[in-house]
Scaffold this motif. Structure first.
Motif, mmCIF file in Angstrom:
data_model
loop_
_atom_site.group_PDB
_atom_site.id
_atom_site.type_symbol
_atom_site.label_atom_id
_atom_site.label_comp_id
_atom_site.label_asym_id
_atom_site.label_seq_id
_atom_site.Cartn_x
_atom_site.Cartn_y
_atom_site.Cartn_z
ATOM 1 N N ALA A 101 0.799 -1.223 0.000
ATOM 2 C CA ALA A 101 0.000 0.000 0.000
ATOM 3 C C ALA A 101 0.833 1.275 0.000
ATOM 4 N N LEU A 102 1.940 1.296 0.734
ATOM 5 C CA LEU A 102 2.702 2.536 0.847
ATOM 6 C C LEU A 102 3.342 2.941 -0.473
ATOM 7 N N ALA A 103 3.467 2.010 -1.423
ATOM 8 C CA ALA A 103 3.963 2.355 -2.754
ATOM 9 C C ALA A 103 2.976 3.226 -3.514
ATOM 10 N N HIS A 104 1.737 3.299 -3.037
ATOM 11 C CA HIS A 104 0.699 4.112 -3.677
ATOM 12 C C HIS A 104 0.580 5.503 -3.050
ATOM 13 N N VAL A 105 1.337 5.742 -1.983
ATOM 14 C CA VAL A 105 1.262 7.018 -1.265
ATOM 15 C C VAL A 105 2.224 8.022 -1.883
ATOM 16 N N TRP A 106 1.706 9.221 -2.220
ATOM 17 C CA TRP A 106 2.551 10.301 -2.738
ATOM 18 C C TRP A 106 3.092 11.156 -1.602
ATOM 19 N N GLY A 107 2.273 11.370 -0.577
ATOM 20 C CA GLY A 107 2.717 12.211 0.526
ATOM 21 C C GLY A 107 1.665 12.316 1.606
ATOM 22 N N TYR A 108 1.941 13.200 2.583
ATOM 23 C CA TYR A 108 1.070 13.357 3.750
ATOM 24 C C TYR A 108 0.847 14.839 4.055
ATOM 25 N N ALA A 109 -0.264 15.132 4.711
ATOM 26 C CA ALA A 109 -0.575 16.503 5.102
ATOM 27 C C ALA A 109 -1.401 16.496 6.385
ATOM 28 N N VAL A 110 -1.490 17.666 7.000
ATOM 29 C CA VAL A 110 -2.373 17.886 8.142
ATOM 30 C C VAL A 110 -3.721 18.365 7.616
ATOM 31 N N GLY A 111 -4.796 17.749 8.055
ATOM 32 C CA GLY A 111 -6.121 18.157 7.595
ATOM 33 C C GLY A 111 -7.104 18.276 8.743
ATOM 34 N N LEU A 112 -8.214 18.944 8.464
ATOM 35 C CA LEU A 112 -9.325 19.054 9.417
ATOM 36 C C LEU A 112 -10.603 18.559 8.742
ATOM 37 N N ASP A 113 -11.228 17.587 9.361
ATOM 38 C CA ASP A 113 -12.547 17.128 8.928
ATOM 39 C C ASP A 113 -13.568 17.946 9.714
ATOM 40 N N MET A 114 -13.975 19.096 9.166
ATOM 41 C CA MET A 114 -14.928 19.961 9.858
ATOM 42 C C MET A 114 -16.328 19.361 9.717
ATOM 43 N N THR A 115 -17.065 19.390 10.829
ATOM 44 C CA THR A 115 -18.311 18.626 10.920
ATOM 45 C C THR A 115 -19.430 19.468 11.532
ATOM 46 N N ARG A 116 -20.568 19.522 10.852
ATOM 47 C CA ARG A 116 -21.764 20.102 11.461
ATOM 48 C C ARG A 116 -22.377 19.002 12.340
ATOM 49 N N ARG A 117 -21.927 18.975 13.611
ATOM 50 C CA ARG A 117 -22.216 17.831 14.464
ATOM 51 C C ARG A 117 -23.704 17.678 14.744
ATOM 52 N N ASP A 118 -24.411 18.784 14.881
ATOM 53 C CA ASP A 118 -25.844 18.678 15.148
ATOM 54 C C ASP A 118 -26.570 18.048 13.976
ATOM 55 N N LEU A 119 -26.172 18.389 12.759
ATOM 56 C CA LEU A 119 -26.808 17.783 11.589
ATOM 57 C C LEU A 119 -26.423 16.313 11.462
ATOM 58 N N GLN A 120 -25.169 15.989 11.754
ATOM 59 C CA GLN A 120 -24.753 14.592 11.712
ATOM 60 C C GLN A 120 -25.515 13.764 12.749
ATOM 61 N N ALA A 121 -25.660 14.312 13.966
ATOM 62 C CA ALA A 121 -26.357 13.580 15.022
ATOM 63 C C ALA A 121 -27.821 13.339 14.652
ATOM 64 N N GLU A 122 -28.452 14.336 14.067
ATOM 65 C CA GLU A 122 -29.847 14.168 13.650
ATOM 66 C C GLU A 122 -29.962 13.108 12.551
#
Length: 236
Positions: A101-122
């Motif tokens: 699998a790692l042969a398919h990786v180009w690189g890495y980054a820091v990310g944020l999965d921003m979430t509308r938690r109230d909508l997800q919970a509903e």
């Protein structure tokens, strides 16, 4: 054949130490991939990995050393941060073995999965898809992508998020339930991965709400940090 209107610009992320950019094909996200986060969301155990998606144009690229800006989205009163290691795929394929699998990786980054938690919970309560909670404009802020060779020993790197200088999330990449190679193996059973795909690998415990005026800073050892200001406004 002419387009009936000009096509949108290609979504892309800066590359660390380069003028080049990484074109984004798809954004995949892994759910509940740290045990402590699974517990804080009401789950436990090492469940099989599951995935959801964000559109490519949800990406919000933030250049090194800059402060990105994200407008507080509409239809929510509970916007949550989720700091994550992002894997950038440079070589496509299907049914990829973890050992390769790692042969398919180009690189890495820091990310944020921003979430509308109230909508997800509903949506969860009603047994509906999470799309309105997870897939919206600028829902995937991301820092520069560091090429694989320059990223160092990412598998044991520390990961952390501060909000206004106060630590909210802190863990290490080796605490992923499903590591990068295993995640690629599982994901590639369901989708033919393509160059340009981004995989948000999951968030540690400590997810919480943010408000306009908050400054978020995400860091993973060996990668450019990600700084983001939440500003007033709806829809990004």
């Amino acid at each position: 054949m002419p387009y009936v209107f000009p096509p949108p610009a290609q979504a892309a992320v800066p590359v660390a130490g380069s003028d080049a950019v990484f074109p984004v094909h798809r954004i995949y996200c892994v759910g509940r991939n740290y045990a402590e986060h699974a517990e804080e969301m009401g789950h436990s155990g090492r469940e099989a990995p599951f995935f959801f998606m964000k559109p490519a144009d949800a990406v919000l690229p933030v250049a090194a050393g800059t402060l990105g800006r994200m407008a507080y989205p509409g239809m929510t009163a509970e916007l949550h941060h989720e700091i994550e290691l992002v894997v950038a795929i440079g070589k496509g394929g299907a049914d990829i073995a973890a050992a390769a699998a790692l042969a398919h990786v180009w690189g890495y980054a820091v990310g944020l999965d921003m979430t509308r938690r109230d909508l997800q919970a509903e949506a969860k309560k009603l047994g509906r898809p999470w799309c309105t909670g997870k897939s919206f404009e600028r829902a995937a802020p991301i820092g520069p992508i560091t090429p694989l060779a320059a990223a160092g020993a990412i598998g044991s790197a520390a990961i952390a998020l501060t909000v206004n200088g106060v630590v909210r999330q802190r863990s290490s990449i080796d605490k992923l339930i499903w590591n990068v190679a295993e995640t690629i193996e599982h994901l590639s059973r369901y989708y033919v991965l393509q160059p340009g795909d981004l995989i948000f690998t999951g968030t540690p415990a400590g997810v919480a709400a943010v408000a306009p005026g908050d400054v978020l800073e995400g860091a993973i050892d060996g990668l450019d940090s990600l700084r983001l200001l939440i500003v007033e406004g709806a829809g990004g």
